[in-house]
Write an enzyme that holds these catalytic residues in place. Structure first.
Site, PDB file in Angstrom:
ATOM      1  N   LYS A  14     -48.052 -20.280 -43.564  1.00 21.66           N
ATOM      2  CA  LYS A  14     -48.187 -21.709 -43.866  1.00 21.66           C
ATOM      3  C   LYS A  14     -47.026 -22.508 -43.260  1.00 21.66           C
ATOM      4  O   LYS A  14     -47.242 -23.489 -42.561  1.00 21.66           O
ATOM      5  CB  LYS A  14     -48.231 -21.950 -45.391  1.00 21.66           C
ATOM      6  CG  LYS A  14     -49.363 -21.204 -46.096  1.00 21.66           C
ATOM      7  CD  LYS A  14     -49.404 -21.524 -47.588  1.00 21.66           C
ATOM      8  CE  LYS A  14     -48.181 -21.098 -48.368  1.00 21.66           C
ATOM      9  NZ  LYS A  14     -48.044 -19.641 -48.569  1.00 21.66           N
ATOM     10  N   ARG A  89     -50.768 -25.105 -55.864  1.00 24.45           N
ATOM     11  CA  ARG A  89     -50.751 -23.655 -56.100  1.00 24.45           C
ATOM     12  C   ARG A  89     -51.422 -23.275 -57.417  1.00 24.45           C
ATOM     13  O   ARG A  89     -51.478 -22.092 -57.748  1.00 24.45           O
ATOM     14  CB  ARG A  89     -49.313 -23.161 -56.115  1.00 24.45           C
ATOM     15  CG  ARG A  89     -48.864 -22.521 -54.781  1.00 24.45           C
ATOM     16  CD  ARG A  89     -47.416 -22.134 -54.931  1.00 24.45           C
ATOM     17  NE  ARG A  89     -47.001 -21.063 -54.087  1.00 24.45           N
ATOM     18  CZ  ARG A  89     -46.336 -21.239 -52.944  1.00 24.45           C
ATOM     19  NH1 ARG A  89     -46.103 -22.448 -52.478  1.00 24.45           N
ATOM     20  NH2 ARG A  89     -45.918 -20.197 -52.277  1.00 24.45           N
ATOM     21  N   ARG A 128     -38.665 -11.270 -42.664  1.00 21.93           N
ATOM     22  CA  ARG A 128     -37.969 -12.555 -42.740  1.00 21.93           C
ATOM     23  C   ARG A 128     -36.706 -12.416 -43.589  1.00 21.93           C
ATOM     24  O   ARG A 128     -35.690 -13.041 -43.314  1.00 21.93           O
ATOM     25  CB  ARG A 128     -38.903 -13.622 -43.330  1.00 21.93           C
ATOM     26  CG  ARG A 128     -38.249 -15.001 -43.394  1.00 21.93           C
ATOM     27  CD  ARG A 128     -39.227 -16.115 -43.735  1.00 21.93           C
ATOM     28  NE  ARG A 128     -39.734 -15.996 -45.090  1.00 21.93           N
ATOM     29  CZ  ARG A 128     -40.643 -16.803 -45.614  1.00 21.93           C
ATOM     30  NH1 ARG A 128     -41.155 -17.781 -44.894  1.00 21.93           N
ATOM     31  NH2 ARG A 128     -41.051 -16.634 -46.852  1.00 21.93           N
ATOM     32  N   ARG A 134     -33.081 -15.821 -47.757  1.00 24.52           N
ATOM     33  CA  ARG A 134     -33.884 -16.171 -48.940  1.00 24.52           C
ATOM     34  C   ARG A 134     -33.921 -14.996 -49.899  1.00 24.52           C
ATOM     35  O   ARG A 134     -34.424 -13.925 -49.565  1.00 24.52           O
ATOM     36  CB  ARG A 134     -35.315 -16.550 -48.516  1.00 24.52           C
ATOM     37  CG  ARG A 134     -35.440 -18.000 -48.140  1.00 24.52           C
ATOM     38  CD  ARG A 134     -36.842 -18.368 -47.751  1.00 24.52           C
ATOM     39  NE  ARG A 134     -37.844 -18.131 -48.776  1.00 24.52           N
ATOM     40  CZ  ARG A 134     -39.096 -18.550 -48.699  1.00 24.52           C
ATOM     41  NH1 ARG A 134     -39.487 -19.240 -47.657  1.00 24.52           N
ATOM     42  NH2 ARG A 134     -39.949 -18.279 -49.665  1.00 24.52           N
ATOM     43  N   ARG A 146     -44.693 -12.272 -56.307  1.00 23.38           N
ATOM     44  CA  ARG A 146     -45.213 -13.509 -55.687  1.00 23.38           C
ATOM     45  C   ARG A 146     -46.687 -13.337 -55.317  1.00 23.38           C
ATOM     46  O   ARG A 146     -47.491 -14.251 -55.511  1.00 23.38           O
ATOM     47  CB  ARG A 146     -44.394 -13.856 -54.434  1.00 23.38           C
ATOM     48  CG  ARG A 146     -43.007 -14.369 -54.789  1.00 23.38           C
ATOM     49  CD  ARG A 146     -42.049 -14.281 -53.630  1.00 23.38           C
ATOM     50  NE  ARG A 146     -42.428 -15.134 -52.518  1.00 23.38           N
ATOM     51  CZ  ARG A 146     -41.884 -15.070 -51.307  1.00 23.38           C
ATOM     52  NH1 ARG A 146     -40.940 -14.173 -51.056  1.00 23.38           N
ATOM     53  NH2 ARG A 146     -42.276 -15.870 -50.359  1.00 23.38           N
TER      54      ARG A 146
HETATM   55  P1  B4P Z   1     -44.665 -18.088 -43.532  1.00 25.36           P
HETATM   56  O1  B4P Z   1     -45.896 -17.295 -43.579  1.00 25.36           O
HETATM   57  O2  B4P Z   1     -44.651 -19.292 -42.683  1.00 25.36           O
HETATM   58  O3  B4P Z   1     -44.282 -18.385 -45.030  1.00 25.36           O
HETATM   59  P2  B4P Z   1     -45.116 -19.186 -46.115  1.00 25.36           P
HETATM   60  O4  B4P Z   1     -46.581 -18.857 -46.109  1.00 25.36           O
HETATM   61  O5  B4P Z   1     -44.781 -20.636 -45.913  1.00 25.36           O
HETATM   62  O6  B4P Z   1     -44.436 -18.594 -47.380  1.00 25.36           O
HETATM   63  P3  B4P Z   1     -44.048 -18.756 -48.868  1.00 25.36           P
HETATM   64  O7  B4P Z   1     -45.255 -18.733 -49.707  1.00 25.36           O
HETATM   65  O8  B4P Z   1     -43.032 -17.694 -49.026  1.00 25.36           O
HETATM   66  O9  B4P Z   1     -43.212 -20.039 -49.137  1.00 25.36           O
HETATM   67  P4  B4P Z   1     -43.015 -21.218 -50.105  1.00 25.36           P
HETATM   68  O10 B4P Z   1     -41.779 -21.795 -49.570  1.00 25.36           O
HETATM   69  O11 B4P Z   1     -44.240 -22.070 -50.152  1.00 25.36           O
HETATM   70  O12 B4P Z   1     -43.574 -17.111 -43.026  1.00 25.36           O
HETATM   71  C1  B4P Z   1     -43.457 -15.745 -43.431  1.00 25.36           C
HETATM   72  C2  B4P Z   1     -42.943 -14.896 -42.309  1.00 25.36           C
HETATM   73  O13 B4P Z   1     -44.052 -14.493 -41.499  1.00 25.36           O
HETATM   74  C3  B4P Z   1     -41.976 -15.593 -41.355  1.00 25.36           C
HETATM   75  O14 B4P Z   1     -40.910 -14.725 -41.066  1.00 25.36           O
HETATM   76  C4  B4P Z   1     -42.799 -15.839 -40.089  1.00 25.36           C
HETATM   77  O15 B4P Z   1     -42.027 -15.822 -38.920  1.00 25.36           O
HETATM   78  C5  B4P Z   1     -43.777 -14.682 -40.120  1.00 25.36           C
HETATM   79  N1  B4P Z   1     -45.053 -14.989 -39.470  1.00 25.36           N
HETATM   80  C6  B4P Z   1     -45.773 -16.129 -39.588  1.00 25.36           C
HETATM   81  N2  B4P Z   1     -46.903 -16.043 -38.854  1.00 25.36           N
HETATM   82  C7  B4P Z   1     -46.903 -14.791 -38.261  1.00 25.36           C
HETATM   83  C8  B4P Z   1     -47.817 -14.105 -37.386  1.00 25.36           C
HETATM   84  N3  B4P Z   1     -48.945 -14.658 -36.953  1.00 25.36           N
HETATM   85  N4  B4P Z   1     -47.508 -12.840 -37.032  1.00 25.36           N
HETATM   86  C9  B4P Z   1     -46.364 -12.257 -37.446  1.00 25.36           C
HETATM   87  N5  B4P Z   1     -45.448 -12.858 -38.266  1.00 25.36           N
HETATM   88  C10 B4P Z   1     -45.727 -14.122 -38.666  1.00 25.36           C
HETATM   89  O16 B4P Z   1     -42.776 -20.673 -51.618  1.00 25.36           O
HETATM   90  C11 B4P Z   1     -41.599 -20.086 -52.098  1.00 25.36           C
HETATM   91  C12 B4P Z   1     -41.518 -20.160 -53.625  1.00 25.36           C
HETATM   92  O17 B4P Z   1     -41.370 -21.547 -54.053  1.00 25.36           O
HETATM   93  C13 B4P Z   1     -42.732 -19.676 -54.425  1.00 25.36           C
HETATM   94  O18 B4P Z   1     -42.710 -18.279 -54.635  1.00 25.36           O
HETATM   95  C14 B4P Z   1     -42.584 -20.480 -55.759  1.00 25.36           C
HETATM   96  O19 B4P Z   1     -41.635 -19.874 -56.625  1.00 25.36           O
HETATM   97  C15 B4P Z   1     -42.024 -21.811 -55.304  1.00 25.36           C
HETATM   98  N6  B4P Z   1     -43.064 -22.830 -55.092  1.00 25.36           N
HETATM   99  C16 B4P Z   1     -43.362 -23.432 -53.893  1.00 25.36           C
HETATM  100  N7  B4P Z   1     -44.371 -24.308 -54.042  1.00 25.36           N
HETATM  101  C17 B4P Z   1     -44.747 -24.261 -55.347  1.00 25.36           C
HETATM  102  C18 B4P Z   1     -45.765 -24.914 -56.105  1.00 25.36           C
HETATM  103  N8  B4P Z   1     -46.615 -25.793 -55.533  1.00 25.36           N
HETATM  104  N9  B4P Z   1     -45.886 -24.628 -57.430  1.00 25.36           N
HETATM  105  C19 B4P Z   1     -45.050 -23.767 -58.007  1.00 25.36           C
HETATM  106  N10 B4P Z   1     -44.072 -23.092 -57.358  1.00 25.36           N
HETATM  107  C20 B4P Z   1     -43.911 -23.333 -56.028  1.00 25.36           C
END
Ligand code: B4P
Length: 198
Positions: A14, A89, A128, A134, A146
């Site tokens: 995302k 979420r 990551r 993180r 998670r």
């Molecule tokens: P991404 O895949 O970009 O990470 P994300 O989905 O944004 O992750 P996440 O769910 O952890 O984050 P959030 O901050 O929302 O990246 C992951 C890795 O994969 C990276 O290293 C990237 O380089 C790699 N990658 C990506 N695409 C790839 C591909 N095609 N091939 C190979 N590698 C690839 O959430 C963090 C925390 O915040 C949650 O656990 C929760 O506690 C809180 N939170 C956030 N929003 C919330 C909400 N709305 N309600 C309640 N809690 C919330």
């Protein structure tokens, strides 16, 4: 306005795809994860409260994130549209978002849902964690928590939007550019359909 939700489990891409999409389409990026992490870095009371949930892999309470999104929408009155990343979420967050957007006479155009296998999610997040600093990416049991939170509380958000026929599932495995192309095809299709109907 043109508003998109980029949806998927933790590590599904995302944040990665959002960066590319906002620069191509000129949307305002609203990532609740990024906002929460900046509150933590600033050691604000909100950040300190959120950290205890995030460190355990749990979702932060709905009221907190809904208020954050409400202020962000108010602070960007001239935006062409929003890209919601990591929000909503829970079903309660989705209902609150629909209400906030309808007050602004707009709505969600599409929910783009990235699909990635659990094994790939864990590998990406641990990877990551080697460089991101993180704390929620280093411990496999926190990553497991998670993913469990996603299954228990977040997967239902796709069902919520499916009722309105707004969900498009996208294969989230492959190269970052391949996935970006799939996302752009869907968005371009919707933008042309909107232009035809106006
Ligand atoms: P991404 O895949 O970009 O990470 P994300 O989905 O944004 O992750 P996440 O769910 O952890 O984050 P959030 O901050 O929302 O990246 C992951 C890795 O994969 C990276 O290293 C990237 O380089 C790699 N990658 C990506 N695409 C790839 C591909 N095609 N091939 C190979 N590698 C690839 O959430 C963090 C925390 O915040 C949650 O656990 C929760 O506690 C809180 N939170 C956030 N929003 C919330 C909400 N709305 N309600 C309640 N809690 C919330």
């Amino acid at each position: 306005m043109f508003n998109i939700i980029l949806f998927g489990p933790p590590g599904s891409g995302k944040g990665t795809q959002s960066e590319k999409l906002i620069s191509k389409y000129g949307l305002k990026h609203l990532s609740t994860g990024d906002i929460l992490r900046s509150e933590i870095a600033g050691q604000t009371p909100l950040g300190q409260a959120a950290k205890s949930y995030m460190d355990k892999g749990q979702l932060v309470p709905d009221e907190v994130v809904i208020e954050m999104i409400s202020s962000s929408l108010d602070n960007n009155p001239g935006a062409y549209g929003f890209l919601f990343d990591g929000f909503p979420r829970t079903t309660a967050q989705a209902e609150a978002l629909d209400k906030l957007l309808s007050q602004k006479k707009t709505e969600i155009a599409v929910v783009l849902a990235l699909q990635v296998s659990q094994q790939e999610l864990v590998e990406r997040l641990l990877n990551r964690g080697l460089t991101s600093g993180r704390s929620d990416d280093v411990d496999e049991s926190v990553i497991g928590a998670r993913i469990a939170e996603y299954e228990k509380k977040t997967a239902a958000v796709a069902e919520y939007y499916r009722k309105y026929e707004k969900v498009v599932f996208i294969k989230g495995e492959g190269s970052i550019d391949e996935i970006f192309d799939l996302l752009c095809k869907e968005i371009d299709r919707l933008i042309s359909a909107q232009q035809v109907s106006h």
